[in-house]
Design an enzyme around this catalytic site. Structure first.
Site, PDB file in Angstrom:
ATOM      1  N   ASP A 189       0.886  -1.160   0.000  1.00 49.89           N
ATOM      2  CA  ASP A 189       0.000   0.000   0.000  1.00 49.89           C
ATOM      3  C   ASP A 189       0.930   1.218   0.000  1.00 49.89           C
ATOM      4  O   ASP A 189       2.055   1.132   0.479  1.00 49.89           O
ATOM      5  CB  ASP A 189      -0.861  -0.043   1.274  1.00 49.89           C
ATOM      6  N   THR A 225       0.165   4.894   0.988  1.00 52.23           N
ATOM      7  CA  THR A 225       0.072   5.838   2.108  1.00 52.23           C
ATOM      8  C   THR A 225       0.312   5.156   3.444  1.00 52.23           C
ATOM      9  O   THR A 225      -0.402   4.227   3.807  1.00 52.23           O
ATOM     10  CB  THR A 225      -1.311   6.521   2.113  1.00 52.23           C
ATOM     11  N   LYS A 250      -9.397  -3.904  -3.967  1.00 50.04           N
ATOM     12  CA  LYS A 250      -8.024  -4.273  -3.591  1.00 50.04           C
ATOM     13  C   LYS A 250      -7.850  -5.782  -3.469  1.00 50.04           C
ATOM     14  O   LYS A 250      -6.871  -6.346  -3.935  1.00 50.04           O
ATOM     15  CB  LYS A 250      -7.612  -3.577  -2.290  1.00 50.04           C
TER      16      LYS A 250
END
Length: 670
Positions: free
Chosen positions: A364, A366, A542
């Site tokens: 991921d 962030t 996702k």
């Protein structure tokens, strides 16, 4: 039952079932511990009354009827201590997949039945002390193993915690009432005060604010929301007050859909079978075949039933090595302790063991590859002022704002040690930026939109270049003249570059999966040299992206993330890695947690998994090696030359094998 009540009823039961599942796992561990302690206490008199132990230690405790006392004590240990293995073997045999439980059950049943016959019928030695110690050591091994894999996921409970417990509902008279979340209905008007969590999915009817959705969507920057914009339950309101019309509640909400995705992924995740269990399966067949063959051969050679039976029983007991039951759990316990020292918390042992086979790591963006904090990347000076002066003026004004971009700029000014001055005037102009007075200078910090609206000239090509990299560009005006253009972006972690390089050396593909826009994602990807980038991926997509990567050439995939939006993907991946600074939900869904939020630790996981596997293989060979040598000797293969393995010598070798396995595990340094 109304639809709302039905959802509440269902949510309550799902929460209750999940809680009961965790309690059940805890009870199982306590049950093994209790059985181990009680069996150990009862084993002591069995050992003291065993003729072989008395012979070893040179004392005599024998008395009339002692064998009946030993029989009663051993019967208790067999049925009480051996119960998990006996019931476990029934389950394995029903599935036609004998493993460790069946192998242990075979050895203890043969030892108990044969020894019981020697008390009442047969002439021969009993195996009660071997039976007792075998059960004790197997209980110890299973208890260690279960403790090391404890960590049943509380993800669903953690997700529920993201929601506030109450909401400020505006009734038809315009009065505000405090109402429990469960009572909110579609169409209700709710007031969300600054800093509060939004109680349900809905649309803004009144107000403007920046909303932090990073834990839910992965978007690094708080998003400006105004009238008519959708908001997600569980996200955090910024400085403005909002009136929201509730659209989705209960099971229809975004958060509930994430809960369902996590549940589905966890339920569909296959757990790898233990190496020791696979070894046990073959040993079970070997023990059965060797035992029966031993009996047939000795009987066909004309020996009496007692001798042939003793040989068969010795083979079957020796075929179940104490060491095999401890080979994997001891290494795992050591590996878990070592990894904790390195800041890696292993929650799912089976998935961690498989980390050595990984081909792709999905990160991921962030909070994982980046810090989730803004930092200055470029300063383009447009007049003859120094960088320090411009930063001093900009920092002085931005220090009055709570916006993440403002905080990023202020942190940069503080880090550089530049002075900041309290503005004599300050105001925030919605949609334009900030203005104020510092040392009699009129300072404005404005957006590109303001610059175009006022026709103020700036380096358009440079601005477009910075924007195309996904950077946020602000303009500093001093006395209405352009002084500088400052670009800010989410800061890349220092350790991320090193981690990606290491993964390249290991031929492991590095992929980024983010909800952020393509420009930001590609700028970060280019800085780090990632192999692949998936940007603008919605939270519910996702997990599907992880499935896609897994299906490409049958890849083994790890996912590293920190937000609620990552939870389904973490659960879907072969190995879910949560970054410790992230949400409780991500951590509860993951197989491994990185305490230090350091991407380099992902490399450490793979290294530790490989060395753990190597040590386990060594231990399994030590454990199985004992069998390879002792089974033929126990069967009496060297009997013609006068060498036969008595149960006593077999027991000594068995203990030696266990000691070697324990020492080998304790020498493991990771």
């Amino acid at each position: 039952m109304s639809k709302k009540n039905h959802h509440e009823h269902r949510d309550h039961h799902e929460h209750k079932d999940h809680h009961e599942h965790n309690n059940h796992h805890g009870h199982m561990i306590d049950d093994f511990k209790n059985r181990l302690y009680i069996s150990l206490i009862v084993t002591l008199p069995v050992l003291l009354l065993s003729p072989m132990i008395q012979g070893f230690l040179g004392f005599d405790l024998s008395f009339s009827g002692d064998k009946y006392i030993v029989f009663l004590l051993a019967t208790f240990i067999f049925f009480y201590g051996g119960k998990p293995f006996l019931t476990g073997s029934v389950s394995e045999l029903k599935l036609r997949n004998p493993g460790m439980m069946t192998l242990i059950a075979l050895a203890i049943t043969v030892a108990y039945v044969y020894s019981s016959f020697t008390v009442f019928e047969l002439a021969g030695k009993d195996f009660f002390w071997e039976l007792a110690t075998l059960i004790d050591i197997m209980l110890l091994g299973h208890w260690i193993e279960m403790r090391s894999i404890m960590g049943a996921s509380n993800a669903l409970e953690e997700l529920v915690k993201l929601m506030p417990s109450e909401a400020h509902v505006i009734n038809k008279h315009g009065k505000i009432e405090e109402v429990p979340i469960s009572e909110i209905q579609q169409g209700d008007l709710v007031l969300v005060k600054p800093g509060e969590k939004i109680p349900a999915d809905g649309l803004i009817e009144k107000g403007i604010s920046f909303i932090n959705e990073s834990m839910l969507t992965g978007e690094s920057v708080p998003v400006e929301k105004k009238i008519g914009d959708a908001v997600i339950g569980g996200s955090i309101n910024g400085e403005g007050s909002l009136t929201v019309v509730v659209q989705k509640t209960g099971n229809e909400s975004f958060l509930s859909q994430v809960v369902n995705l996590v549940r589905e992924a966890q339920e569909s995740k296959s757990r790898t079978q233990d190496l020791s269990n696979r070894a046990a399966k073959w040993l079970f067949y070997l023990a059965l075949a060797a035992g029966i063959l031993t009996l047939i051969v000795w009987l066909s050679l004309g020996y009496d039933m007692n001798f042939a039976l003793e040989r068969m029983v010795t083979v079957m007991i020796i075929a179940c090595p104490h060491a095999l039951g401890l080979a994997a759990p001891l290494v795992i316990a050591r590996s878990t302790a070592l990894s904790a020292k390195k800041g890696l918390l292993i929650r799912n042992r089976a998935s961690f063991e498989e980390a050595r086979k990984l081909n792709s790591i999905v990160f991921d963006k962030t909070g994982t590859l980046t810090k989730g904090e803004f930092g200055i990347t470029d300063i383009v000076i447009e007049n003859d002022m120094s960088k320090e002066e411009i930063m001093k003026y900009a920092g002085s004004i931005e220090s009055q704002s709570e916006h993440p971009i403002a905080q990023g700029l202020v942190n940069e000014v503080k880090n550089k040690g530049y002075e900041m001055i309290e503005p004599s005037e300050f105001e925030s102009v919605t949609g334009q930026g900030l203005r104020g007075k510092v040392s009699d200078q009129e300072i404005k910090i404005v957006s590109p939109g303001f610059m175009k609206e006022k026709n103020i000239k700036f380096q358009t090509a440079k601005f477009q270049q910075l924007s195309s990299q996904g950077k946020t560009v602000i303009f500093i005006l001093i006395n209405d003249e352009l002084a500088a253009m400052i670009a800010l972006a989410d800061q890349i972690r220092d350790s991320a570059k090193g981690a990606i390089l290491k993964l390249k050396e290991m031929n492991i593909e590095s992929i980024m999966l983010t909800g952020d826009n393509k420009q930001v994602a590609h700028w970060v990807g280019d800085q780090l040299g990632l192999d692949n980038i998936f940007a603008e991926v919605l939270p519910h997509e996702k997990a599907n992206k992880i499935k896609e990567v897994k299906q490409m050439m049958g890849r083994k995939v790890a996912m590293t993330g920190d937000g609620v939006n990552d939870a389904p993907a973490l659960a879907t991946a072969d190995l879910g890695i949560a970054v410790g600074a992230g949400t409780d939900v991500a951590m509860e869904t993951a197989d491994v947690i990185l305490v230090k939020s350091n991407p380099m630790d992902v490399v450490s996981i793979i290294g530790l998994s490989k060395s753990t596997y190597r040590k386990m293989i060594q231990n399994l060979w030590w454990a199985a090696g004992y069998n390879i040598v002792t089974i033929p000797l126990a069967a009496g293969i060297l009997y013609p030359v006068g060498i036969i393995l008595s149960p006593a010598v077999g027991a000594v070798l068995m203990s030696l094998s266990t000691v070697i396995v324990a020492i080998n595990a304790s020498l493991f340094k990771g």
